[in-house]
Design a protein around this motif. Structure first.
Motif, PDB file in Angstrom:
ATOM      1  N   SER A   1       2.929  -7.040   6.563  1.00 48.55           N
ATOM      2  CA  SER A   1       3.809  -7.373   5.599  1.00 48.55           C
ATOM      3  C   SER A   1       4.951  -7.042   6.214  1.00 48.55           C
ATOM      4  N   TYR A   2       6.097  -7.759   6.369  1.00 51.49           N
ATOM      5  CA  TYR A   2       7.475  -7.706   7.067  1.00 51.49           C
ATOM      6  C   TYR A   2       8.428  -7.852   5.842  1.00 51.49           C
ATOM      7  N   GLU A   3       9.040  -6.530   5.522  1.00 44.42           N
ATOM      8  CA  GLU A   3      10.226  -6.710   4.448  1.00 44.42           C
ATOM      9  C   GLU A   3      11.427  -5.990   4.871  1.00 44.42           C
ATOM     10  N   ALA A   4      12.402  -6.645   4.387  1.00 45.94           N
ATOM     11  CA  ALA A   4      13.764  -5.713   4.674  1.00 45.94           C
ATOM     12  C   ALA A   4      13.597  -4.464   4.010  1.00 45.94           C
ATOM     13  N   GLN A   5      14.314  -3.496   4.955  1.00 45.46           N
ATOM     14  CA  GLN A   5      14.471  -2.281   4.420  1.00 45.46           C
ATOM     15  C   GLN A   5      15.644  -1.567   5.139  1.00 45.46           C
ATOM     16  N   PRO A   6      16.141  -0.597   4.641  1.00 41.35           N
ATOM     17  CA  PRO A   6      17.320   0.084   5.276  1.00 41.35           C
ATOM     18  C   PRO A   6      16.638   0.620   6.725  1.00 41.35           C
ATOM     19  N   CYS A   7      17.675   0.311   7.679  1.00 42.36           N
ATOM     20  CA  CYS A   7      17.430   0.710   9.369  1.00 42.36           C
ATOM     21  C   CYS A   7      17.188   2.385   9.212  1.00 42.36           C
ATOM     22  N   VAL A   8      16.449   2.788  10.094  1.00 41.89           N
ATOM     23  CA  VAL A   8      16.353   4.279  10.554  1.00 41.89           C
ATOM     24  C   VAL A   8      17.135   4.336  12.046  1.00 41.89           C
ATOM     25  N   GLY A   9      18.173   5.069  11.950  1.00 40.65           N
ATOM     26  CA  GLY A   9      18.969   5.309  13.041  1.00 40.65           C
ATOM     27  C   GLY A   9      19.972   4.078  13.442  1.00 40.65           C
ATOM     28  N   ARG A  10      20.204   3.347  12.373  1.00 43.80           N
ATOM     29  CA  ARG A  10      21.317   2.673  12.500  1.00 43.80           C
ATOM     30  C   ARG A  10      21.811   2.244  11.162  1.00 43.80           C
ATOM     31  N   SER A  11      22.962   1.345  11.166  1.00 42.29           N
ATOM     32  CA  SER A  11      23.387   0.924   9.783  1.00 42.29           C
ATOM     33  C   SER A  11      22.606  -0.378   9.381  1.00 42.29           C
ATOM     34  N   GLY A  12      22.611  -0.756   8.135  1.00 46.05           N
ATOM     35  CA  GLY A  12      22.368  -2.085   7.766  1.00 46.05           C
ATOM     36  C   GLY A  12      20.916  -2.232   7.505  1.00 46.05           C
ATOM     37  N   GLN A  13      20.271  -3.473   7.139  1.00 44.75           N
ATOM     38  CA  GLN A  13      19.149  -3.494   6.995  1.00 44.75           C
ATOM     39  C   GLN A  13      18.342  -3.990   8.174  1.00 44.75           C
ATOM     40  N   CYS A  14      16.794  -3.686   8.271  1.00 39.61           N
ATOM     41  CA  CYS A  14      16.013  -4.126   9.229  1.00 39.61           C
ATOM     42  C   CYS A  14      14.848  -4.704   8.811  1.00 39.61           C
ATOM     43  N   LEU A  15      14.094  -5.330   9.564  1.00 40.39           N
ATOM     44  CA  LEU A  15      12.733  -5.862   9.006  1.00 40.39           C
ATOM     45  C   LEU A  15      11.806  -4.989   9.495  1.00 40.39           C
ATOM     46  N   THR A  16      10.798  -4.416   8.317  1.00 45.97           N
ATOM     47  CA  THR A  16      10.032  -3.217   8.662  1.00 45.97           C
ATOM     48  C   THR A  16       8.586  -3.929   8.315  1.00 45.97           C
ATOM     49  N   GLN A  17       7.505  -3.394   9.118  1.00 39.65           N
ATOM     50  CA  GLN A  17       6.255  -3.801   8.897  1.00 39.65           C
ATOM     51  C   GLN A  17       5.763  -2.615   8.086  1.00 39.65           C
ATOM     52  N   MET A  18       5.423  -3.293   6.840  1.00 38.98           N
ATOM     53  CA  MET A  18       5.229  -2.057   5.739  1.00 38.98           C
ATOM     54  C   MET A  18       3.856  -1.698   5.453  1.00 38.98           C
ATOM     55  N   ALA A  19       2.908  -2.332   6.224  1.00 34.16           N
ATOM     56  CA  ALA A  19       1.245  -1.835   6.059  1.00 34.16           C
ATOM     57  C   ALA A  19       1.328  -0.594   7.134  1.00 34.16           C
ATOM     58  N   PRO A  20       0.962   0.625   6.643  1.00 29.47           N
ATOM     59  CA  PRO A  20       0.918   1.658   7.619  1.00 29.47           C
ATOM     60  C   PRO A  20      -0.377   1.820   8.194  1.00 29.47           C
ATOM     61  N   ILE A  21      -1.453   1.265   7.356  1.00 32.53           N
ATOM     62  CA  ILE A  21      -2.963   1.411   7.626  1.00 32.53           C
ATOM     63  C   ILE A  21      -3.540   0.270   7.583  1.00 32.53           C
ATOM     64  N   ARG A  22      -4.780  -0.112   8.246  1.00 31.68           N
ATOM     65  CA  ARG A  22      -5.406  -1.462   8.100  1.00 31.68           C
ATOM     66  C   ARG A  22      -5.848  -1.538   6.569  1.00 31.68           C
ATOM     67  N   PRO A  23      -5.469  -2.915   6.110  1.00 37.56           N
ATOM     68  CA  PRO A  23      -5.810  -3.125   4.848  1.00 37.56           C
ATOM     69  C   PRO A  23      -7.215  -3.323   4.597  1.00 37.56           C
ATOM     70  N   ILE A  24      -7.598  -3.586   3.066  1.00 33.00           N
ATOM     71  CA  ILE A  24      -9.022  -3.796   2.972  1.00 33.00           C
ATOM     72  C   ILE A  24      -8.809  -5.317   2.989  1.00 33.00           C
ATOM     73  N   GLU A  25      -9.778  -5.867   4.051  1.00 38.46           N
ATOM     74  CA  GLU A  25      -9.246  -7.138   4.551  1.00 38.46           C
ATOM     75  C   GLU A  25     -10.481  -8.190   3.944  1.00 38.46           C
ATOM     76  N   TRP A  26     -10.040  -9.466   3.836  1.00 42.26           N
ATOM     77  CA  TRP A  26     -10.802 -10.620   3.387  1.00 42.26           C
ATOM     78  C   TRP A  26     -11.384 -11.257   4.513  1.00 42.26           C
ATOM     79  N   GLN A  27     -10.690 -11.381   5.672  1.00 34.12           N
ATOM     80  CA  GLN A  27     -11.354 -12.056   6.874  1.00 34.12           C
ATOM     81  C   GLN A  27     -10.808 -11.141   8.249  1.00 34.12           C
TER      82      GLN A  27
END
Length: 757
Positions: free
Chosen positions: A464-490
């Motif tokens: 899941s890619y969502e806008a979040q505050p950038c780390v190490g620079r100003s403004g918003q960045c796109l962050t991959q939000m799933a830190p571990i493998r999800p419970i998957e359907w396929q």
């Protein structure tokens, strides 16, 4: 008695007599709906411009305008792919709840704004990996569903129905816990559907009264003949399902093209009740608002693949649905004595609210006209209106006639849907789509969106890619939000997202990247056909790791990955920003880090396709300043496929046929990645056949060898799968002659000129 022949021969085969008696009973009708989910199939709609976005929504939800849906089923996102995209979770990590993410809440709000009476239904296909330490059937999952219901309440949405885990069986104790928790948390009015799979759950329900009390509705998927994608000429249930005394639903059905799937759709509704007493039908999906290279790109009640142009289309399935929904409401009841099979061929059901009535008839399997005589008792006998939708090439949703009184006779034509109803207020929308066009380059996005929301045009395939505050620079960045493998359907894959136009050819993809932990990120290019699971993707990948290890990789729809080049460059490290880019120019692929070339590869397999970003595995890596800039020229080729038979061209349609060259859209082909594409579909050797005489058709692009063609020096077009040539049978010059494959012989009927580069 009124006698009326409708649009065709007045002579008819054996008559059927239908007595519509308001005192007679039947099961309660629960509605006709559709499913947004089971993949990101609604993803692109939110990015459509107005007025086109509103027009599509009107065609789906507005009463008296289009499909007029009565139930909307929503995927409860879990950060994992569930057919043709990944839906974002409301809680990627435990305790961090985001009720504003994704697009399902927006879609439900839009549906409710148009039809306040529409009922909402939630179901999970996947779940965040923290839940139950990977166990879906856990207290964590029950709590997660309560949080999701709380988010719905924040959006002013009441959820009427809630399921378990889509097509993954059931756990009796979990369902009992869910039912009790709903009551304890103030959601006692939410009805539990089990198990969104087969009828097997009913076997345990009839044995276990406690379990039976925890399930309010028995929902089965694809319960008609042929199953998923079948013809639905008959439907079935089990004696135990009937014995539960619960409502029985086709809680997922469809999976078919917006036009060619219309007959199975209406049969599933009418014959679903006649054969199996199913009182609700939910079509998968609601619409195909997805990129056309993804699976199931033409299924649903509308197609919306091009948000930058605003182009969309409805199909006959839209109007088949309207033949039921615009004349009924949930809470009406069936009249069993006025429902059945026609004397010759076809089926009908009658519903009433105690005053008005509506009879829905389909003659999809009939081959001749037939008469039906009606007698009405104890219900409204004023004017009944007759509406029709042709299942062939005739008109959709047309007010064809009126009949009066308590008895009348109609002559019905084959391959048609009829609704005879004393209700009023029906209508057919008039909005028209603009012409489709490509997404022009250059394209740039700095991701300055509200935190927790998705980026325009990017369609997540996994993670899941969502806008979040950038780390190490100003403004918003796109962050991959799933830190571990999800419970998957396929199956699993990299966490990646796609963007753009299938006709992009020579271009550069660049982005700033920051690795949150040791691992690798990737930029993608020339991404085209995708099969299931989502890792089976035709594309090139430029991957760079924290150590500086890089590779240029080619993937395909078999799931194979081939490393074309690799080496070591500047280490990206972690928590530091770097700029990656990959350039596609002809058959040369060049990857760069911070403006310095890391390496190149030469490969001509993929000539066109989308761009993308990705994380190899799962990490909360960030991306910023995505740019796709055009290269020199383009390998895209578009125009007619001209035959060696003078004045003749290949014409697209359900069949690929010979026709007099006329420059029409049906004769305008795009040569893309070895495929010949028209209207988003590929020239296809039927059934992957290899025998002489196997016919050629148009089919959803899937990257198969039966959709790949090479041109030989003698001008022939050869199927990669069989090595045989595209052939005009018998040197025909007759328009409409369907093309085939045949042993190559060098004849003029096997010579074809492709569009120039």
């Amino acid at each position: 008695m009124t006698a009326l022949a409708l649009a065709g021969p007045a002579t008819a085969d054996a008559a059927t007599s239908i007595t519509i008696d308001g005192s007679q009973g039947g099961r309660t009708f629960d509605g006709i709906g559709a499913i947004s989910g089971g993949g990101g199939n609604s993803r692109l709609l939110i990015d459509y411009p107005e007025p086109q976005r509103g027009q599509v929504l009107d065609y789906l939800f507005k009463p008296g305008y289009g499909a007029d849906l009565q139930v909307l089923k929503l995927e409860i996102g879990g950060d994992a792919n569930s057919t043709d995209g990944s839906e974002p979770s409301i809680e990627h990590t435990k305790g961090a709840v985001n009720c504003g993410g994704g697009y399902e809440w927006w879609l439900a709000e839009q549906a409710k704004a148009r039809n306040p009476n529409i009922e909402l239904y939630g179901l999970a296909w996947a779940a965040p990996g923290w839940i139950g330490k990977g166990n879906f059937w856990s207290q964590d999952m029950v709590d997660y569903l309560m949080t999701w219901l709380g988010c719905a309440k924040q959006h002013g949405l009441d959820i009427s129905f809630l399921g378990g885990w889509n097509e993954r069986g059931y756990d009796k104790g979990w369902y009992e816990n869910l039912h009790a928790t709903l009551a304890g948390k103030g959601y006692g009015g939410v009805k539990v559907v089990g198990a969104d799979s087969g009828w097997e759950i009913a076997d345990d329900m009839v044995k276990d009264p406690t379990f039976a009390k925890a399930v309010d509705i028995v929902g089965a998927h694809y319960p008609c003949h042929g199953g998923d994608g079948g013809d639905a000429v008959s439907c079935g249930t089990t004696s135990n399902a009937l014995a539960t005394g619960k409502p029985l639903w086709a809680s997922e059905n469809g999976s078919q093209d917006i036009d060619s799937g219309t007959a199975p759709l209406i049969r599933s509704i009418t014959r679903g009740y006649l054969d199996a007493k199913m009182t609700a039908y939910l079509n998968w999906p609601l619409l195909a608002a997805i990129y056309p290279n993804l699976p199931y790109s033409t299924v649903g009640l509308a197609v919306a693949p091009s948000p930058w142009s605003g182009a969309y289309s409805t199909g006959k399935s839209t109007w088949a649905t309207a033949q039921v929904t615009q004349f009924t409401k949930p809470g009406w009841h069936f009249i069993d004595s006025a429902s059945g099979y026609l004397g010759t061929s076809g089926s009908y059901v009658t519903l009433t609210d105690g005053h008005d009535y509506s009879t829905v008839i389909e003659t999809s399997t009939a081959t001749a006209a037939q008469q039906v005589s009606f007698s009405v008792r104890g219900l409204n006998t004023s004017t009944a209106h007759v509406w029709t939708t042709s299942l062939g090439t005739g008109p959709d949703f047309q007010h064809s006639a009126d009949v009066n009184g308590s008895s009348y006779t109609l002559t019905l034509q084959p391959n048609t849907i009829y609704t005879i109803s004393t209700t009023t207020g029906q209508g057919k929308g008039t909005a028209v789509s603009p012409a489709e066009h490509g997404l022009a380059l250059p394209y740039r996005d700095g991701f300055e969106y509200a935190s927790g929301t998705e980026a325009k045009y990017l369609s997540d395939m996994q993670g899941s890619y969502e806008a979040q505050p950038c780390v190490g620079r100003s403004g918003q960045c796109l962050t991959q939000m799933a830190p571990i493998r999800p419970i998957e359907w396929q199956d699993d894959s990299d966490a990646f997202s796609l963007i753009g136009d299938q006709d992009w050819g020579n271009y550069t993809v660049s982005a700033d990247v920051r690795l949150a932990k040791a691992g690798a990120v990737e930029l993608m290019g020339r991404a085209n056909a995708q099969s299931r699971p989502q890792s089976h993707q035709d594309a090139y990948y430029f991957r760079v790791s924290d150590t500086g290890a890089w590779s240029i990789v080619s993937g395909d729809t078999s799931g194979s990955l081939t490393t074309l080049a690799s080496g070591t460059t500047t280490a990206l490290g972690t928590n530091a920003w770097h700029t990656l880019s990959v350039t596609f120019q002809g058959s040369t692929i060049t990857g760069s880090v911070d403006g310095h070339t890391a390496g190149t590869a030469t490969d001509g397999r993929w000539t066109n396709g989308q761009a993308g970003i990705g994380v190899v595995g799962y990490a909360t890596d960030q991306f910023d300043n995505l740019a796709i800039t055009p290269g020199a020229g383009s390998p895209a080729r578009q125009g007619p496929i001209t035959s060696g038979m003078a004045g003749k061209c290949a014409r697209a349609g359900a069949q690929v046929a010979l026709a007099t060259c006329d420059g029409s859209a049906a004769q305008t082909w795009t040569v893309r990645n070895g495929s010949l594409v028209n209207s988003g579909q590929c020239m296809d050797v039927t059934g992957q056949g290899t025998a002489n005489g196997t016919l050629v058709e148009l089919w959803d692009c899937n990257g198969g060898g039966n959709q790949q063609w090479t041109q030989a020096t003698d001008g022939s077009l050869r199927s990669v799968q069989s090595g045989k040539c595209l052939d005009d049978p018998g040197f025909s010059t007759t328009d409409g002659t369907q093309l085939e494959i045949w042993d190559c012989n060098g004849g003029a009927n096997q010579r074809w000129q492709l569009p120039a580069a």
